[in-house]
Design a protein around this motif. Sequence first.
Motif, PDB file in Angstrom:
ATOM      1  N   GLU A  95       0.976  -1.204   0.419  1.00 32.28           N
ATOM      2  CA  GLU A  95      -0.274   0.068   0.126  1.00 32.28           C
ATOM      3  C   GLU A  95       0.982   1.290   0.229  1.00 32.28           C
ATOM      4  OE1 GLU A  95      -3.034  -0.173   3.093  1.00 32.28           O
ATOM      5  OE2 GLU A  95      -3.364  -2.151   2.658  1.00 32.28           O
ATOM      6  N   ARG A  99       1.058   4.260  -3.181  1.00 32.12           N
ATOM      7  CA  ARG A  99       0.670   5.342  -2.823  1.00 32.12           C
ATOM      8  C   ARG A  99       1.264   6.415  -3.411  1.00 32.12           C
ATOM      9  NH1 ARG A  99      -1.121   4.743   1.939  1.00 32.12           N
ATOM     10  NH2 ARG A  99       1.082   4.855   3.434  1.00 32.12           N
ATOM     11  N   THR A 125      -4.920   1.394  -8.119  1.00 34.13           N
ATOM     12  CA  THR A 125      -4.757   0.127  -6.851  1.00 34.13           C
ATOM     13  C   THR A 125      -4.272  -1.429  -7.053  1.00 34.13           C
ATOM     14  OG1 THR A 125      -6.879  -0.758  -6.821  1.00 34.13           O
ATOM     15  CG2 THR A 125      -6.514   1.059  -5.447  1.00 34.13           C
TER      16      THR A 125
END
Length: 152
Positions: A95, A99, A125
């Motif tokens: 993650e 990001r 994502t």
Amino acid sequence: FKHYANVSATHIPYRGLAPAIQDVMAGQIDFAFVPATTLAAVRTGKLKLLAVASKTRTELAPQTPTFAEEGFGHVFADSLFGIYAPAGTRPDVVEHLNREINKILSTPVVKARFAEVGAQAVPVTPAAFRDMVQAETRVFSGIVKARNITPD
């Protein structure tokens, strides 16, 4: 394209993009599927872009329809580039990397550099990217089976 357009065409392997484009411009072959890096030749009028092989029109040539818009069904072949990590990488690490990479891909400088080489930086994502890869795998494996394509 041959599958969805139900046309007969002979695949001619080339030793690179430049010879293929030269043969299209010289009228030696009728068409070629090429990456967006050839948009410079389109902009100068040396080539005509007939359609894009993506699911949606590209912001790099917004006036050009997709193959689906031209009536050729599910003809798409987006080049999917991603960054992979070893299986078992902790979700919080994935993650965090996603990001930060998406932030970089969203910067004007990176978007401009991608556009220079005929690409689009599309932040997604990990789950969305996985779904895109799986969808393309299903499409192309179906075509390989339907056309009885085997490695030489």
